[in-house]
Design a protein around this motif. Structure first.
Motif, PDB file in Angstrom:
ATOM      1  N   MET A 171      -3.383  -2.502   1.517  1.00  0.00           N
ATOM      2  CA  MET A 171      -3.908  -1.545   2.483  1.00  0.00           C
ATOM      3  C   MET A 171      -4.238  -0.272   1.904  1.00  0.00           C
ATOM      4  SD  MET A 171      -2.327  -1.511   6.046  1.00  0.00           S
ATOM      5  CE  MET A 171      -2.793  -0.555   7.504  1.00  0.00           C
ATOM      6  N   TYR A 172      -5.118   0.370   2.237  1.00  0.00           N
ATOM      7  CA  TYR A 172      -5.467   1.709   1.734  1.00  0.00           C
ATOM      8  C   TYR A 172      -6.309   2.498   2.794  1.00  0.00           C
ATOM      9  CZ  TYR A 172      -6.871   5.432  -1.120  1.00  0.00           C
ATOM     10  OH  TYR A 172      -7.192   6.654  -1.920  1.00  0.00           O
ATOM     11  N   GLY A 201       0.762  -1.088   0.075  1.00  0.00           N
ATOM     12  CA  GLY A 201      -0.093   0.033   0.103  1.00  0.00           C
ATOM     13  C   GLY A 201       0.798   1.290   0.051  1.00  0.00           C
ATOM     14  N   GLU A 202       0.330   2.346  -0.359  1.00  0.00           N
ATOM     15  CA  GLU A 202       0.980   3.553  -0.464  1.00  0.00           C
ATOM     16  C   GLU A 202       1.290   3.937   0.860  1.00  0.00           C
ATOM     17  OE1 GLU A 202      -1.016   6.275  -3.837  1.00  0.00           O
ATOM     18  OE2 GLU A 202      -0.341   4.378  -3.587  1.00  0.00           O
ATOM     19  N   LYS A 246       0.938   1.047   7.259  1.00  0.00           N
ATOM     20  CA  LYS A 246       1.810  -0.142   7.437  1.00  0.00           C
ATOM     21  C   LYS A 246       2.641  -0.175   8.683  1.00  0.00           C
ATOM     22  CE  LYS A 246       3.595   0.384   3.305  1.00  0.00           C
ATOM     23  NZ  LYS A 246       3.181   1.693   3.155  1.00  0.00           N
ATOM     24  N   SER A 247       3.269   0.832   8.872  1.00  0.00           N
ATOM     25  CA  SER A 247       4.327   0.797   9.906  1.00  0.00           C
ATOM     26  C   SER A 247       3.497   0.990  11.481  1.00  0.00           C
ATOM     27  CB  SER A 247       5.169   2.242   9.839  1.00  0.00           C
ATOM     28  OG  SER A 247       6.150   2.134   8.781  1.00  0.00           O
ATOM     29  N   THR A 248       2.313   1.795  11.150  1.00  0.00           N
ATOM     30  CA  THR A 248       1.667   1.723  12.706  1.00  0.00           C
ATOM     31  C   THR A 248       1.184   0.281  12.930  1.00  0.00           C
ATOM     32  OG1 THR A 248       0.961   3.713  11.969  1.00  0.00           O
ATOM     33  CG2 THR A 248      -0.419   2.823  13.631  1.00  0.00           C
ATOM     34  N   LEU A 249       0.650  -0.494  11.786  1.00  0.00           N
ATOM     35  CA  LEU A 249       0.158  -1.711  11.939  1.00  0.00           C
ATOM     36  C   LEU A 249       1.535  -2.708  12.477  1.00  0.00           C
ATOM     37  CD1 LEU A 249      -1.872  -3.865  11.720  1.00  0.00           C
ATOM     38  CD2 LEU A 249      -1.098  -4.139   9.255  1.00  0.00           C
ATOM     39  N   ALA A 250       2.630  -2.387  11.881  1.00  0.00           N
ATOM     40  CA  ALA A 250       3.704  -3.416  12.258  1.00  0.00           C
ATOM     41  C   ALA A 250       3.979  -2.983  13.878  1.00  0.00           C
ATOM     42  CB  ALA A 250       4.733  -3.013  11.457  1.00  0.00           C
ATOM     43  N   LEU A 251       4.105  -1.622  14.363  1.00  0.00           N
ATOM     44  CA  LEU A 251       4.562  -1.336  15.571  1.00  0.00           C
ATOM     45  C   LEU A 251       3.110  -1.612  16.743  1.00  0.00           C
ATOM     46  CD1 LEU A 251       5.689   2.264  15.105  1.00  0.00           C
ATOM     47  CD2 LEU A 251       6.904   0.157  15.465  1.00  0.00           C
ATOM     48  N   THR A 252       2.192  -1.929  16.345  1.00  0.00           N
ATOM     49  CA  THR A 252       0.966  -2.432  17.067  1.00  0.00           C
ATOM     50  C   THR A 252       1.183  -3.907  17.486  1.00  0.00           C
ATOM     51  OG1 THR A 252      -0.314  -0.650  15.973  1.00  0.00           O
ATOM     52  CG2 THR A 252      -1.389  -2.126  17.556  1.00  0.00           C
ATOM     53  N   ILE A 253       1.532  -4.576  16.360  1.00  0.00           N
ATOM     54  CA  ILE A 253       1.679  -5.977  16.422  1.00  0.00           C
ATOM     55  C   ILE A 253       3.016  -6.167  17.357  1.00  0.00           C
ATOM     56  CG2 ILE A 253       2.517  -8.212  15.307  1.00  0.00           C
ATOM     57  CD1 ILE A 253       0.828  -6.946  12.793  1.00  0.00           C
ATOM     58  N   LEU A 254       3.945  -5.494  17.186  1.00  0.00           N
ATOM     59  CA  LEU A 254       5.002  -5.723  18.191  1.00  0.00           C
ATOM     60  C   LEU A 254       4.639  -5.023  19.656  1.00  0.00           C
ATOM     61  CD1 LEU A 254       7.866  -4.739  15.375  1.00  0.00           C
ATOM     62  CD2 LEU A 254       7.421  -6.782  16.699  1.00  0.00           C
ATOM     63  N   GLY A 255       3.744  -4.526  19.793  1.00  0.00           N
ATOM     64  CA  GLY A 255       3.405  -4.087  21.379  1.00  0.00           C
ATOM     65  C   GLY A 255       4.131  -2.745  21.316  1.00  0.00           C
ATOM     66  N   LEU A 256       4.618  -1.980  20.470  1.00  0.00           N
ATOM     67  CA  LEU A 256       5.166  -0.628  20.693  1.00  0.00           C
ATOM     68  C   LEU A 256       4.060   0.586  20.337  1.00  0.00           C
ATOM     69  CD1 LEU A 256       8.355  -1.581  18.657  1.00  0.00           C
ATOM     70  CD2 LEU A 256       8.025  -1.535  21.093  1.00  0.00           C
ATOM     71  N   ARG A 280      -5.065  -0.532  -9.877  1.00  0.00           N
ATOM     72  CA  ARG A 280      -4.235   0.271 -10.134  1.00  0.00           C
ATOM     73  C   ARG A 280      -2.677   0.112  -9.543  1.00  0.00           C
ATOM     74  NH1 ARG A 280      -4.649   6.504  -9.558  1.00  0.00           N
ATOM     75  NH2 ARG A 280      -3.233   6.606  -8.124  1.00  0.00           N
ATOM     76  N   LEU A 281      -2.551  -0.328  -8.451  1.00  0.00           N
ATOM     77  CA  LEU A 281      -1.193  -0.590  -7.925  1.00  0.00           C
ATOM     78  C   LEU A 281      -0.383  -1.805  -8.867  1.00  0.00           C
ATOM     79  CD1 LEU A 281      -0.057   0.404  -5.301  1.00  0.00           C
ATOM     80  CD2 LEU A 281      -0.939  -1.710  -3.971  1.00  0.00           C
TER      81      LEU A 281
END
Ligand code: ADP
Ligand code: ADP
Ligand code: MG
Ligand code: MG
Lengths: 320, 326
Positions: A230-231, A50-51, A56-66, A255-256
């Protein structure tokens, strides 16, 4: 049937409040993740594309508990890891670890590789010197480095070697999940194949599950078992890699894929674009957003439904 | 028969001073760009693409300098020009866009002002006239509501919009040559596709030549007919793009293409490990004396270690620098 789900994200929302001085309405918040649900299966590579700014990074940080979720929950192996029952930091560290895009920025320049790898082991109660050394040597070998290289500092390594160190650090505590945030995009093009091969070998060898964030769709096709598109904080399409590439349904996914400048494709079919090769769009459905790029990050998106369009292949439509 | 090229680079050397030493960062690079042609320069980061581009417009700074060579622009050697002659050329006949427009734009001036400045500086327009032209220039790079957008400051725009502003500035005076150094590397693929299309359209319309610099072979294949491959400061191969992908001649190019995951491959065939190029890219201080790819090359023989191979001509002006090409 055995439940293959390792990580389950349910109705996750993450909002960042905007400081009151900047905006008149102080209750405004950036909605980085909007009611997102997603599962990671055991031993799969799930890619998130996704753009930039889509969360994306927020999702990653949430998964890691950060990053704390504003709403929703995440569970690991059936047990909740958010909210009241969330496990401690230590336990969490053994569930998921992260490999960063820029291996150099993520390593402490004044710390030898040995100390970078020994610190987490000691924190997790491995105190016997011999055991620490063995574990570090074994991990370095696993990522294609020599144990004697542990005495060196990050600047003594090339970019590819540093990424191997980043991978070693992620593996040192034997986690089940590795989150890969653009793992090869900062590397020399001629080095990428080494790291991609290594990641796929490790996944098979150690029974790892990957969540990979990447904008390079040829790498995504090569590595993924499933792909989630993800959008603006939502998954708009999700499915096995074959379905996403052969039969993209959501206009954003289409489109991607049409935008990829793939050299071999361009050379083979000079006049054909990927768009021409896509199957015709599904008719009779409406999608959000109609006009890509007009989303307001302060607004919650309109009601949508995530409906199956094929085997394990789901697409977000406007609710009717 | 053919007209002389717009830009001709002959045996360009770029040196770096490091204490008493002089290191050959870029060595013996030659290529030319015809009028209206888009020429691609590809290579991994640090191989010397950007400094080659900067040397063309006299913007190399210490510790880097041009050691030898000629850079002929419409037959005139740019390396012999003085500062004010070069300044007149820059932005006017030759202009440049970069990866990160934010570093090239002035954060304290509106984008309209920055575009207008080009007309004032190079075309003698009054500010009033220039502001009108700036709106037209923004419209040409397809920025919506250009009459409002001219009043924006760079930070009020998205990365893609800022790159459009950079293109408007670069093309304001209808230059003969546009140097685009990784113009879309920082952008999302969908925005990249739009920017590339825009550049292609505007340059085609005006017959502007382009030096397109990228590490992304896909971008090069989309934009260029001819391409030069750089490795560690050497131009190892110069080819028509289609030939390069079908029959790469240099072992480095060959290895590079074989190492890329190819879209669609996994649908046709089960997944196999990617072919790796062993070893690492050498650092400037450790450049080999002969062919700089020799330490990683599977075809290398003793001669490769000692002597840099000269160009072997492959037809239609193509060449490869390798004793064992094919
Ligand atoms: N710590 C933060 N504070 C405020 N806003 C943030 C913060 N982190 C991310 N955001 C915003 O959340 C959205 C998603 O960001 P991010 O997760 O970094 O996206 P991506 O990784 O896909 O580029 C963006 O609009 C971003 O500006
Ligand atoms: N201002 C500078 N001072 C010292 N070395 C430099 C400078 N600019 C570039 N270099 C070096 O010159 C080499 C070529 O750099 P560059 O042209 O920027 O590479 P590319 O654009 O291909 O990534 C690199 O090794 C880089 O470290
Ligand atoms: Mg990010
Ligand atoms: Mg560069």
């Amino acid at each position: 049937m055995v439940d293959q789900t390792l990580l389950r994200i349910e109705n996750l929302s993450v909002c960042f409040p905007v400081s009151a001085g900047l905006f008149r309405r102080s209750h405004q918040a950036v909605r980085a993740i909007n009611n997102l649900s997603l599962s990671l299966h055991k031993n799969e590579c799930l890619s998130i594309v996704g753009e930039s700014g889509c969360g994306k990074s927020t999702l990653a940080l949430t998964i890691l508990g950060l990053q704390k979720p504003t709403q929703g929950s995440i569970s690991f192996d059936g047990k909740p890891i958010t909210g009241a029952e969330q496990p401690g930091r230590m336990q969490r560290a053994r569930m998921a670890q992260m490999v960063f895009q820029d291996p150099y920025a993520s390593l402490n320049p004044r710390q030898t590789i040995y100390s970078a790898l020994a610190v987490p082991l000691r924190l997790h109660g491995l105190c016997n010197q011999g055991e620490v050394e063995d574990r570090i040597a074994a991990t370095l070998k696993m990522v294609g480095l020599k144990p004697e290289q542990a005495k060196r500092f990050p600047h003594e390594f090339s970019g590819g070697q540093r990424q191997r160190i980043g991978i070693a650090r992620a593996l040192i505590l034997n986690p089940k999940i590795i989150v890969l945030d653009e793992p090869v995009s900062a590397l020399d093009v001629s080095i990428r194949a080494q790291i991609i091969n290594l990641l796929l070998e490790l996944k098979a060898q150690l029974d790892l599950s990957y969540i990979m964030i990447s904008h390079d769709l040829s790498v995504v096709e090569h590595m993924s078992d499933r792909i989630a598109v993800m959008y603006f904080g939502q998954i708009v399409e999700e499915g096995p890699w074959q379905s996403i590439f052969a039969n993209p349904v959501h206009p954003y996914t289409r489109r991607l894929l049409a935008a990829i400048p793939d050299p071999f494709m361009i050379i083979r079919q000079e006049d054909m674009t990927r768009k021409d090769m896509q199957p015709p769009p599904l008719s009779g459905f409406s999608y959000y957003p109609e006009e890509i790029g007009t989303h307001d990050v302060y607004q919650s998106p309109p009601a949508t439904e995530f409906l199956p369009v094929g085997d394990d292949h789901r697409v977000r439509f406007i609710a009717r | 028969m053919s007209a002389p090229p717009l830009l001709e680079i002959k045996n360009l050397h770029i040196d770096m001073r490091s204490g008493q030493e002089r290191l050959n960062v870029v060595e013996n690079v030659s290529f030319s760009i015809g009028a209206g042609e888009t020429f691609g320069l590809v290579g991994e980061s640090g191989c010397g693409k950007s400094i080659t581009a900067l040397s063309l417009i006299g913007l190399l700074n210490r510790p880097l300098s041009v050691g030898q060579g000629e850079i002929l622009f419409k037959g005139q050697n740019l390396l012999k020009m003085n500062g004010s002659e070069l300044r007149r050329l820059r932005g006017n006949r030759i202009s440049m866009i970069f990866q990160e427009p934010m570093t090239a734009l002035n954060p304290l001036a509106t984008v309209g002002r920055q575009i207008a400045e080009m007309f004032v500086l190079h075309q003698g327009s009054t500010w009033h006239e220039a502001e009108r032209k700036a709106i037209a220039a923004l419209a040409q790079v397809q920025v919506p509501a250009p009459d409002k957008r001219v009043k924006n400051y760079p930070h009020q725009m998205s990365g893609g919009m800022r790159q459009r502003v950079m293109i408007a500035i670069a093309l304001a005076c209808h230059p003969d040559l546009l140097i685009a150094d990784e113009p879309t590397t920082a952008l999302d693929v969908t925005v990249q596709a739009e920017i590339l299309k825009l550049m292609q359209e505007l340059c085609d319309q005006r017959g502007t030549s382009v030096l397109m610099i990228s590490h992304d072979l896909g971008v090069i294949a989309k934009m260029c007919r001819r391409v030069g491959i750089m490795y560690a400061g050497h131009l190892v191969e110069e080819r028509a793009v289609a030939d390069l992908f079908r029959h790469p001649a240099h072992p480095y190019t060959h290895g590079l293409l074989a190492s890329l995951p190819v879209l669609g491959q996994r649908t046709l065939d089960e997944r196999k490990p990617l072919q790796e190029i062993e070893g690492i890219v050498p650092s400037i201080a450790a450049f080999p004396t002969g062919c700089r790819f020799e330490p990683r090359c599977t075809r290398a023989t003793p001669i490769c270690r000692d002597t840099v191979p000269g160009p072997s001509i492959l037809g239609d002006g193509s060449f490869v620098r390798c004793y064992h090409h094919g």
